[in-house]
Design a protein around this motif. Structure first.
Motif, PDB file in Angstrom:
ATOM      1  N   GLU A   1      43.231  46.631  44.801  1.00 54.74           N
ATOM      2  CA  GLU A   1      42.127  47.081  43.955  1.00 54.74           C
ATOM      3  C   GLU A   1      41.973  48.599  44.009  1.00 54.74           C
ATOM      4  O   GLU A   1      42.070  49.214  45.060  1.00 54.74           O
ATOM      5  CB  GLU A   1      40.828  46.405  44.414  1.00 54.74           C
ATOM      6  CG  GLU A   1      39.622  46.736  43.565  1.00 54.74           C
ATOM      7  CD  GLU A   1      38.391  45.938  43.969  1.00 54.74           C
ATOM      8  OE1 GLU A   1      37.290  46.521  44.001  1.00 54.74           O
ATOM      9  OE2 GLU A   1      38.535  44.721  44.262  1.00 54.74           O
TER      10      GLU A   1
ATOM     11  N   ALA B   1      43.408  39.406  30.724  1.00 52.79           N
ATOM     12  CA  ALA B   1      42.042  39.614  31.214  1.00 52.79           C
ATOM     13  C   ALA B   1      41.225  40.151  30.060  1.00 52.79           C
ATOM     14  O   ALA B   1      41.754  40.765  29.131  1.00 52.79           O
ATOM     15  CB  ALA B   1      42.037  40.591  32.395  1.00 52.79           C
ATOM     16  N   ASP B   2      39.891  39.945  30.099  1.00 54.97           N
ATOM     17  CA  ASP B   2      39.083  40.302  28.927  1.00 54.97           C
ATOM     18  C   ASP B   2      38.242  41.557  29.112  1.00 54.97           C
ATOM     19  O   ASP B   2      37.706  42.093  28.148  1.00 54.97           O
ATOM     20  CB  ASP B   2      38.182  39.131  28.520  1.00 54.97           C
ATOM     21  CG  ASP B   2      37.352  38.589  29.673  1.00 54.97           C
ATOM     22  OD1 ASP B   2      37.226  39.278  30.698  1.00 54.97           O
ATOM     23  OD2 ASP B   2      36.836  37.470  29.536  1.00 54.97           O
ATOM     24  N   ASP B   3      38.121  42.076  30.320  1.00 59.42           N
ATOM     25  CA  ASP B   3      37.338  43.287  30.563  1.00 59.42           C
ATOM     26  C   ASP B   3      38.292  44.436  30.871  1.00 59.42           C
ATOM     27  O   ASP B   3      38.479  44.845  32.022  1.00 59.42           O
ATOM     28  CB  ASP B   3      36.367  43.049  31.720  1.00 59.42           C
ATOM     29  CG  ASP B   3      35.460  44.242  31.983  1.00 59.42           C
ATOM     30  OD1 ASP B   3      35.464  45.182  31.162  1.00 59.42           O
ATOM     31  OD2 ASP B   3      34.760  44.251  33.018  1.00 59.42           O
ATOM     32  N   VAL B   4      38.939  44.960  29.833  1.00 59.00           N
ATOM     33  CA  VAL B   4      39.961  45.990  30.015  1.00 59.00           C
ATOM     34  C   VAL B   4      39.820  47.071  28.935  1.00 59.00           C
ATOM     35  O   VAL B   4      39.233  46.831  27.875  1.00 59.00           O
ATOM     36  CB  VAL B   4      41.390  45.398  29.970  1.00 59.00           C
ATOM     37  CG1 VAL B   4      41.587  44.322  31.018  1.00 59.00           C
ATOM     38  CG2 VAL B   4      41.704  44.862  28.585  1.00 59.00           C
TER      39      VAL B   4
ATOM     40  N   PRO C   1      42.081  44.053  40.327  1.00 59.93           N
ATOM     41  CA  PRO C   1      41.035  44.656  39.489  1.00 59.93           C
ATOM     42  C   PRO C   1      40.906  46.160  39.709  1.00 59.93           C
ATOM     43  O   PRO C   1      41.345  46.716  40.716  1.00 59.93           O
ATOM     44  CB  PRO C   1      39.758  43.938  39.954  1.00 59.93           C
ATOM     45  CG  PRO C   1      40.211  42.751  40.738  1.00 59.93           C
ATOM     46  CD  PRO C   1      41.531  43.123  41.323  1.00 59.93           C
ATOM     47  N   LYS C   2      40.271  46.824  38.726  1.00 61.06           N
ATOM     48  CA  LYS C   2      39.845  48.224  38.793  1.00 61.06           C
ATOM     49  C   LYS C   2      41.007  49.195  39.038  1.00 61.06           C
ATOM     50  O   LYS C   2      40.841  50.217  39.709  1.00 61.06           O
ATOM     51  CB  LYS C   2      38.776  48.401  39.878  1.00 61.06           C
ATOM     52  CG  LYS C   2      37.523  47.565  39.641  1.00 61.06           C
ATOM     53  CD  LYS C   2      36.499  47.776  40.739  1.00 61.06           C
ATOM     54  CE  LYS C   2      35.264  46.927  40.492  1.00 61.06           C
ATOM     55  NZ  LYS C   2      34.250  47.096  41.559  1.00 61.06           N
TER      56      LYS C   2
ATOM     57  N   PRO D   1      45.942  37.803  34.954  1.00 61.80           N
ATOM     58  CA  PRO D   1      44.638  37.143  34.989  1.00 61.80           C
ATOM     59  C   PRO D   1      43.844  37.595  36.217  1.00 61.80           C
ATOM     60  O   PRO D   1      44.385  37.667  37.321  1.00 61.80           O
ATOM     61  CB  PRO D   1      45.003  35.659  35.075  1.00 61.80           C
ATOM     62  CG  PRO D   1      46.377  35.557  34.492  1.00 61.80           C
ATOM     63  CD  PRO D   1      47.066  36.832  34.871  1.00 61.80           C
ATOM     64  N   GLY D   2      42.599  37.944  36.007  1.00 62.98           N
ATOM     65  CA  GLY D   2      41.761  38.392  37.118  1.00 62.98           C
ATOM     66  C   GLY D   2      41.788  39.887  37.359  1.00 62.98           C
ATOM     67  O   GLY D   2      40.985  40.409  38.145  1.00 62.98           O
TER      68      GLY D   2
ATOM     69  N   GLN E   1      40.489  42.436  36.181  1.00 64.95           N
ATOM     70  CA  GLN E   1      39.429  42.956  35.335  1.00 64.95           C
ATOM     71  C   GLN E   1      39.205  44.447  35.582  1.00 64.95           C
ATOM     72  O   GLN E   1      39.593  44.981  36.609  1.00 64.95           O
ATOM     73  CB  GLN E   1      38.136  42.169  35.570  1.00 64.95           C
ATOM     74  CG  GLN E   1      38.245  40.669  35.346  1.00 64.95           C
ATOM     75  CD  GLN E   1      38.504  40.288  33.892  1.00 64.95           C
ATOM     76  OE1 GLN E   1      38.536  41.141  33.008  1.00 64.95           O
ATOM     77  NE2 GLN E   1      38.706  38.998  33.629  1.00 64.95           N
ATOM     78  N   GLN E   2      38.578  45.093  34.575  1.00 65.88           N
ATOM     79  CA  GLN E   2      38.270  46.527  34.612  1.00 65.88           C
ATOM     80  C   GLN E   2      39.528  47.381  34.764  1.00 65.88           C
ATOM     81  O   GLN E   2      39.524  48.418  35.411  1.00 65.88           O
ATOM     82  CB  GLN E   2      37.238  46.840  35.701  1.00 65.88           C
ATOM     83  CG  GLN E   2      35.922  46.099  35.489  1.00 65.88           C
ATOM     84  CD  GLN E   2      34.877  46.444  36.533  1.00 65.88           C
ATOM     85  OE1 GLN E   2      34.654  47.619  36.817  1.00 65.88           O
ATOM     86  NE2 GLN E   2      34.253  45.415  37.093  1.00 65.88           N
ATOM     87  N   THR E   3      40.585  46.903  34.152  1.00 65.05           N
ATOM     88  CA  THR E   3      41.822  47.688  34.072  1.00 65.05           C
ATOM     89  C   THR E   3      41.666  48.769  33.008  1.00 65.05           C
ATOM     90  O   THR E   3      41.096  48.529  31.938  1.00 65.05           O
ATOM     91  CB  THR E   3      42.995  46.762  33.703  1.00 65.05           C
ATOM     92  OG1 THR E   3      43.355  45.976  34.843  1.00 65.05           O
ATOM     93  CG2 THR E   3      44.220  47.556  33.263  1.00 65.05           C
TER      94      THR E   3
END
Length: 458
Positions: free
Chosen positions: A287, A376-379, A316-317, A344-345, A347-349
């Motif tokens: 991370e 992932a959906d938060d990118v 993530p991140k 998957p997972g 997030q915040q990429t």
């Protein structure tokens, strides 16, 4: 169908004892599995997606010599060879073809306590645990379910007898960059098999400069596999500068493994080449890791440059930034393929990917293939590419103000490449590269025997 890999698996199996005798137990333990897999799948052709623009099967078909007896170079490169990137107060080390040269004490004077820069054979004798932990770990996990392992990496693992280890212990801060100068030099056609392992332990910080040169009239085929590990909180800058020649075919593969909150930066500059194929695979496993990849290619005549990059966001991140620029003249060919994979997972990429190509000749060819694969959906991920020619409006504007056309073209091309050069953090290296780029555009780089001082000429 060509099966050029068989000449190399045949050499390996015929001379297995000689290959093993020139190496160490750790490297020897990986050979047979690599040879078996190479026999199974062969070398990649353009039908393999990641080799769409470079036919490795054809490149390895000619009969090149191998230095299995590990004969040392005749001349001392520390006395006879002058790299075009001097005066950086680096810790300097030479590799001639694929034989690391004994370094004088002055090359180690700037190394902090605990830092190791040595051959893999030396490291296997005194620090076998480090070699066992890192050698062929990143490279061995490279596998595509459609095409198997990378065939060029398999060949390198099968035949590499030595290499360089650069090891930065926990908390280390390098005072000066470590510079490794690779020189292709032989009286006959030669294949070099180079291996590099770079390890930055937790919290370590440093820079590594890799310079590739070729001299003489022979044809050279080089495979170089580098495995780079940035542990938690480590910061590592790798600079790669290629100044080879039209008779050189170069396959460079770099595997990068990053842990949490680490930072890896890569700058690859191809000033002169023959056929150059550069692969960079970066895996962000922890991370908050950051990867920055910048590249510039200047090519003309019949030169070919192919950069293939894959960045895997596995945590993530994490952040990645990719910028590659090409200036292509003559009948040269430039190819770029960049892929960002978000698992998957993860997030915040955050990821940016740009490839820009300037065709300075109507017969130059550029191929660009930026890609995103996101699960992932938060990118925040963007990519783009451009292929064009010099801005005629800007060129006209400069000529109207008394700047000759040739000089105006040079200034515009230099400004185009400078967006990559500005990411070079070492001030003296940045200034020197800017000067070499200008020389390259003026046709002055590579026109003389800049590298060798053996004849006494300056």
């Amino acid at each position: 169908m060509m099966e050029s890999h068989k000449q190399y698996t045949g050499i390996y199996r015929t001379h297995r004892d000689m290959v093993d005798d020139g190496s160490n137990a750790v490297m020897n333990s990986h050979r047979e599995a690599a040879a078996a897999q190479l026999d199974l799948q062969g070398l990649p052709t353009t039908k393999v997606e990641r080799y769409k623009y470079t036919d490795a099967e054809a490149a390895f078909a000619p009969d090149y010599g191998l230095n299995l007896r590990r004969l040392a170079p005749g001349a001392d490169p520390y006395a006879t060879f002058k790299c075009n990137v001097p005066n950086l107060s680096t810790s300097l080390f030479f590799v001639v073809n694929d034989v690391p040269c004994a370094a004088p004490q002055s090359s180690r004077a700037l190394l902090p306590e605990g830092v190791m820069v040595c051959t893999l054979n030396e490291a296997a004798q005194h620090h076998a645990d480090i070699v066992e932990r890192y050698y062929n770990r990143a490279a061995a996990t490279d596998r595509d379910f459609r095409t198997g392992h990378d065939g060029v990496t398999l060949l390198n693992t099968m035949l590499a007898q030595d290499g360089m280890l650069i090891y930065l212990p926990e908390g280390c801060r390098l005072k000066a960059p470590i510079q490794v100068v690779n020189v292709a030099s032989a009286k006959a056609d030669m294949m070099s098999v180079r291996r590099i392992v770079v390890v930055a332990e937790r919290g370590a910080k440093g820079s590594v400069l890799l310079c590739d040169h070729a001299e003489g009239e022979g044809r050279y085929l080089t495979t170089q596999v580098a495995e780079v590990y940035a542990e938690e909180g480590a910061e590592l800058n790798v600079y790669s500068i290629e100044e080879t020649n039209a008779r050189t075919t170069r396959f460079s593969t770099i595997y990068v493994e990053q842990q949490a909150n680490s930072r890896f930066s890569y700058d690859g500059i191809a000033l002169t080449c023959g056929q150059s194929r550069n692969r960079l695979d970066v895996r962000l496993r922890g991370e908050g890791a950051t990867a920055e990849m910048y590249g510039a290619v200047i090519a003309d005549s019949e030169q070919r440059a192919d950069n293939n990059i894959v960045v895997e966001h596995l945590a993530p991140k994490c952040t990645s930034d990719m910028l590659y620029k090409y200036v292509l003249g003559g009948h040269s060919t430039g190819a770029f393929a960049g892929k960002v994979y978000v698992a998957p997972g993860a997030q915040q990429t955050a990821s940016e990917q740009t490839n820009a190509n300037l065709c300075a000749s109507p017969t130059a060819r550029a191929y660009s293939q930026p890609m995103l694969e996101i699960y992932a959906d938060d990118v925040k991920c963007n990519h783009g590419s451009t292929i064009g020619k010099l801005d005629e409006g800007a060129l006209f504007y400069m000529r109207q103000r008394g700047i000759p056309e040739a000089e105006a073209r040079l200034l515009l091309q230099h400004a185009f490449v400078n967006e990559v050069l500005r990411h070079v953090d070492i001030e003296h290296l940045h200034d020197r590269l800017s000067h070499l780029v200008e020389m390259r555009f003026r046709g002055e780089l590579g026109s003389q025997c800049h590298g060798c001082r053996g004849c006494g000429k300056k």
